[in-house]
Design a protein around this motif. Structure first.
Motif, mmCIF file in Angstrom:
data_model
loop_
_atom_site.group_PDB
_atom_site.id
_atom_site.type_symbol
_atom_site.label_atom_id
_atom_site.label_comp_id
_atom_site.label_asym_id
_atom_site.label_seq_id
_atom_site.Cartn_x
_atom_site.Cartn_y
_atom_site.Cartn_z
ATOM 1 N N THR A 96 2.101 22.643 21.878
ATOM 2 C CA THR A 96 1.979 22.774 20.421
ATOM 3 C C THR A 96 0.881 21.877 19.868
ATOM 4 O O THR A 96 0.713 20.741 20.315
ATOM 5 C CB THR A 96 3.320 22.391 19.742
ATOM 6 O OG1 THR A 96 4.360 23.202 20.295
ATOM 7 C CG2 THR A 96 3.280 22.594 18.228
ATOM 8 N N LEU A 97 0.158 22.411 18.891
ATOM 9 C CA LEU A 97 -0.795 21.618 18.118
ATOM 10 C C LEU A 97 -0.252 21.535 16.703
ATOM 11 O O LEU A 97 0.030 22.557 16.080
ATOM 12 C CB LEU A 97 -2.177 22.281 18.097
ATOM 13 C CG LEU A 97 -3.181 21.659 17.109
ATOM 14 C CD1 LEU A 97 -3.617 20.275 17.565
ATOM 15 C CD2 LEU A 97 -4.395 22.559 16.903
ATOM 16 N N LEU A 98 -0.060 20.305 16.209
ATOM 17 C CA LEU A 98 0.432 20.128 14.848
ATOM 18 C C LEU A 98 -0.681 19.497 14.025
ATOM 19 O O LEU A 98 -1.203 18.435 14.382
ATOM 20 C CB LEU A 98 1.675 19.228 14.856
ATOM 21 C CG LEU A 98 2.295 18.947 13.499
ATOM 22 C CD1 LEU A 98 2.897 20.213 12.889
ATOM 23 C CD2 LEU A 98 3.380 17.878 13.613
ATOM 24 N N ILE A 99 -1.059 20.162 12.937
ATOM 25 C CA ILE A 99 -2.112 19.629 12.070
ATOM 26 C C ILE A 99 -1.448 19.029 10.837
ATOM 27 O O ILE A 99 -0.730 19.714 10.105
ATOM 28 C CB ILE A 99 -3.138 20.714 11.688
ATOM 29 C CG1 ILE A 99 -3.733 21.334 12.974
ATOM 30 C CG2 ILE A 99 -4.250 20.120 10.813
ATOM 31 C CD1 ILE A 99 -4.749 22.421 12.733
ATOM 32 N N LEU A 100 -1.696 17.758 10.637
ATOM 33 C CA LEU A 100 -0.997 17.001 9.599
ATOM 34 C C LEU A 100 -1.692 17.090 8.235
ATOM 35 O O LEU A 100 -1.928 16.083 7.576
ATOM 36 C CB LEU A 100 -0.911 15.541 10.052
ATOM 37 C CG LEU A 100 0.382 14.790 9.801
ATOM 38 C CD1 LEU A 100 1.584 15.612 10.189
ATOM 39 C CD2 LEU A 100 0.381 13.469 10.560
ATOM 40 N N GLY A 101 -2.030 18.301 7.851
ATOM 41 C CA GLY A 101 -2.526 18.526 6.494
ATOM 42 C C GLY A 101 -4.016 18.465 6.297
ATOM 43 O O GLY A 101 -4.755 17.944 7.112
ATOM 44 N N ASP A 102 -4.428 19.066 5.190
ATOM 45 C CA ASP A 102 -5.828 19.179 4.781
ATOM 46 C C ASP A 102 -6.679 19.893 5.835
ATOM 47 O O ASP A 102 -7.671 19.367 6.332
ATOM 48 C CB ASP A 102 -6.408 17.803 4.411
ATOM 49 C CG ASP A 102 -5.831 17.297 3.101
ATOM 50 O OD1 ASP A 102 -5.064 18.041 2.469
ATOM 51 O OD2 ASP A 102 -6.139 16.159 2.703
ATOM 52 N N VAL A 103 -6.255 21.127 6.087
ATOM 53 C CA VAL A 103 -7.018 21.999 6.983
ATOM 54 C C VAL A 103 -8.325 22.360 6.311
ATOM 55 O O VAL A 103 -9.378 22.332 6.924
ATOM 56 C CB VAL A 103 -6.208 23.283 7.295
ATOM 57 C CG1 VAL A 103 -7.096 24.355 7.902
ATOM 58 C CG2 VAL A 103 -5.054 22.938 8.222
ATOM 59 N N PRO A 155 -8.641 17.840 9.156
ATOM 60 C CA PRO A 155 -9.920 18.394 9.644
ATOM 61 C C PRO A 155 -10.871 18.805 8.507
ATOM 62 O O PRO A 155 -12.078 18.812 8.696
ATOM 63 C CB PRO A 155 -9.511 19.607 10.483
ATOM 64 C CG PRO A 155 -8.112 19.932 10.071
ATOM 65 C CD PRO A 155 -7.488 18.666 9.577
ATOM 66 N N HIS A 156 -10.326 19.115 7.342
ATOM 67 C CA HIS A 156 -11.154 19.481 6.173
ATOM 68 C C HIS A 156 -12.278 20.440 6.546
ATOM 69 O O HIS A 156 -13.463 20.134 6.350
ATOM 70 C CB HIS A 156 -11.732 18.232 5.495
ATOM 71 C CG HIS A 156 -10.709 17.439 4.754
ATOM 72 N ND1 HIS A 156 -10.381 17.692 3.446
ATOM 73 C CD2 HIS A 156 -9.922 16.410 5.152
ATOM 74 C CE1 HIS A 156 -9.443 16.833 3.057
ATOM 75 N NE2 HIS A 156 -9.135 16.047 4.064
ATOM 76 N N LEU A 157 -11.919 21.583 7.093
ATOM 77 C CA LEU A 157 -12.916 22.590 7.453
ATOM 78 C C LEU A 157 -13.650 23.051 6.198
ATOM 79 O O LEU A 157 -13.030 23.301 5.168
ATOM 80 C CB LEU A 157 -12.236 23.795 8.113
ATOM 81 C CG LEU A 157 -11.454 23.525 9.397
ATOM 82 C CD1 LEU A 157 -10.705 24.784 9.828
ATOM 83 C CD2 LEU A 157 -12.393 23.064 10.496
ATOM 84 N N HIS A 160 -28.340 20.725 2.631
ATOM 85 C CA HIS A 160 -27.972 21.654 3.686
ATOM 86 C C HIS A 160 -27.401 20.932 4.900
ATOM 87 O O HIS A 160 -28.055 20.136 5.551
ATOM 88 C CB HIS A 160 -29.142 22.531 4.117
ATOM 89 C CG HIS A 160 -28.717 23.490 5.173
ATOM 90 N ND1 HIS A 160 -27.941 24.597 4.884
ATOM 91 C CD2 HIS A 160 -28.876 23.477 6.510
ATOM 92 C CE1 HIS A 160 -27.662 25.225 6.004
ATOM 93 N NE2 HIS A 160 -28.218 24.563 7.015
ATOM 94 N N VAL A 161 -26.149 21.198 5.191
ATOM 95 C CA VAL A 161 -25.507 20.696 6.404
ATOM 96 C C VAL A 161 -24.969 21.932 7.119
ATOM 97 O O VAL A 161 -24.249 22.725 6.518
ATOM 98 C CB VAL A 161 -24.333 19.747 6.056
ATOM 99 C CG1 VAL A 161 -23.651 19.261 7.310
ATOM 100 C CG2 VAL A 161 -24.818 18.565 5.227
ATOM 101 N N PRO A 162 -25.333 22.125 8.376
ATOM 102 C CA PRO A 162 -24.806 23.307 9.063
ATOM 103 C C PRO A 162 -23.291 23.242 9.184
ATOM 104 O O PRO A 162 -22.709 22.160 9.146
ATOM 105 C CB PRO A 162 -25.482 23.251 10.439
ATOM 106 C CG PRO A 162 -26.042 21.891 10.578
ATOM 107 C CD PRO A 162 -26.220 21.318 9.202
ATOM 108 N N SER A 163 -22.648 24.383 9.328
ATOM 109 C CA SER A 163 -21.194 24.434 9.428
ATOM 110 C C SER A 163 -20.715 23.533 10.570
ATOM 111 O O SER A 163 -21.232 23.571 11.680
ATOM 112 C CB SER A 163 -20.734 25.872 9.665
ATOM 113 O OG SER A 163 -19.350 25.865 9.940
ATOM 114 N N GLN A 164 -19.729 22.699 10.260
ATOM 115 C CA GLN A 164 -19.199 21.761 11.251
ATOM 116 C C GLN A 164 -18.015 22.341 12.017
ATOM 117 O O GLN A 164 -17.506 21.712 12.929
ATOM 118 C CB GLN A 164 -18.734 20.466 10.544
ATOM 119 C CG GLN A 164 -19.847 19.724 9.829
ATOM 120 C CD GLN A 164 -20.865 19.164 10.796
ATOM 121 O OE1 GLN A 164 -20.525 18.441 11.721
ATOM 122 N NE2 GLN A 164 -22.123 19.515 10.600
#
Ligand SMILES: [Mn+2]
Length: 280
Positions: A63-70, A26-28, A40-44
């Motif tokens: 369950t939600l599993l996030i496979l890296g790069d939060v 997701p690369h928040l 300028h890009v608003p928060s995604q």
């Protein structure tokens, strides 16, 4: 049972008792790095949250599993991330009972940003039913060989087409590749410094007491469609005896047949094999 949740960049794994949704990369906070450069890009984060809530509401996993790069920053967190990331997870907890994260290469120092109930699993991966999952920047644990299917992220695969007018079209894709069980077993044993005695499969059986089964690997599109991706059809085909130019040790190894992998758009459209798409 594994199901790709077309048109979402997400997968569902059902076992007898559990229902797990998997997403990757997701690369928040990616937009914050652009802000430093004056773009300028608003928060995604709120858009990603909305998309994820739609998927969770539709499939109701436990369950939600996030496979890296939060997060986006590789090491330290940026001030904006101190706000966005905890809020993202606090809000998500309203829609799913368990959340777990497999560590990616952008997830150093992620712990202080996570609610305590969210475990950060090692980058070597985890298993859910008959599916092994890891981020992709490191070798997975040999335990994942118990699974017929492995899923990884990290690559952010896209295909790029150019039309005669020179316009460039980029689309996120799923990659489904065959995996040579014996070759992958051999490499993972070597990484563990285990001497191969007989065939790699026999050695796995002797050391870990299971028969290695991994025969296919899926590479997930990034959940953040605002990010760029890696144009996989612009990579070079593997030459015999030469390392591939793909990123991540598993894809560079000879165990995965990327050249003949099947490429699908997010909506499920089959585009062809990677070799066919390279000619475009
Ligand atoms: Mn990564």
């Amino acid at each position: 049972m594994l199901k790709l949740l077309m048109p979402w960049p997400a997968a569902l794994i059902k076992t007898g008792k559990t229902k797990t949704i998997v997403i990757a990369d997701p690369h928040l906070g990616w937009e914050m790095a652009l802000r430093d450069k004056g773009i300028h890009v608003p928060s995604q984060s709120s858009k990603l949250l909305e998309k994820l809530v739609t998927v969770l509401s539709k499939y109701q996993p436990d369950t939600l599993l996030i496979l890296g790069d939060v997060k986006y920053t590789v090491v330290a967190a940026k001030p904006g991330e101190w706000h966005d990331i905890p809020e993202f997870f606090t809000e998500l907890k309203n829609y799913v009972k368990n959340i777990a994260i497999v560590r990616g290469n952008h997830d150093a120092n992620l712990e202080p940003l996570l609610p305590e109930s969210i475990p950060l699993l090692p980058a070597t991966g985890t298993t859910v039913g008959d599916v092994g999952l890891f981020h992709g920047h490191k070798w997975p644990s040999p335990t994942l060989l118990t699974c017929k299917t492995i899923i990884m992220g990290h690559l952010h695969p896209v295909v790029v087409f150019r039309d005669p007018a020179g316009f460039k079209i980029t689309r996120q894709v799923w990659v489904k590749a065959k995996c040579d069980t014996s070759q992958l077993s051999k490499t993972l044993l070597q990484k563990q410094r285990i001497k191969i005695d007989g065939t790699p499969e026999e050695t796995v059986k002797k050391h870990y007491n299971f028969k290695p089964r991994t025969s296919q690997i899926f590479i997930m599109p990034s959940f953040n469609d605002f990010l760029g991706g890696r144009p996989i059809n612009e990579t070079k085909p593997r030459k015999k005896g030469q390392a591939s130019t793909m990123i991540g040790p598993v894809l560079r190894s000879e165990a995965v047949d990327l050249d003949n992998s099947e490429i699908y758009l997010l909506d499920g459209t089959y585009l062809g094999t990677l070799n066919q798409l390279r000619r475009l």
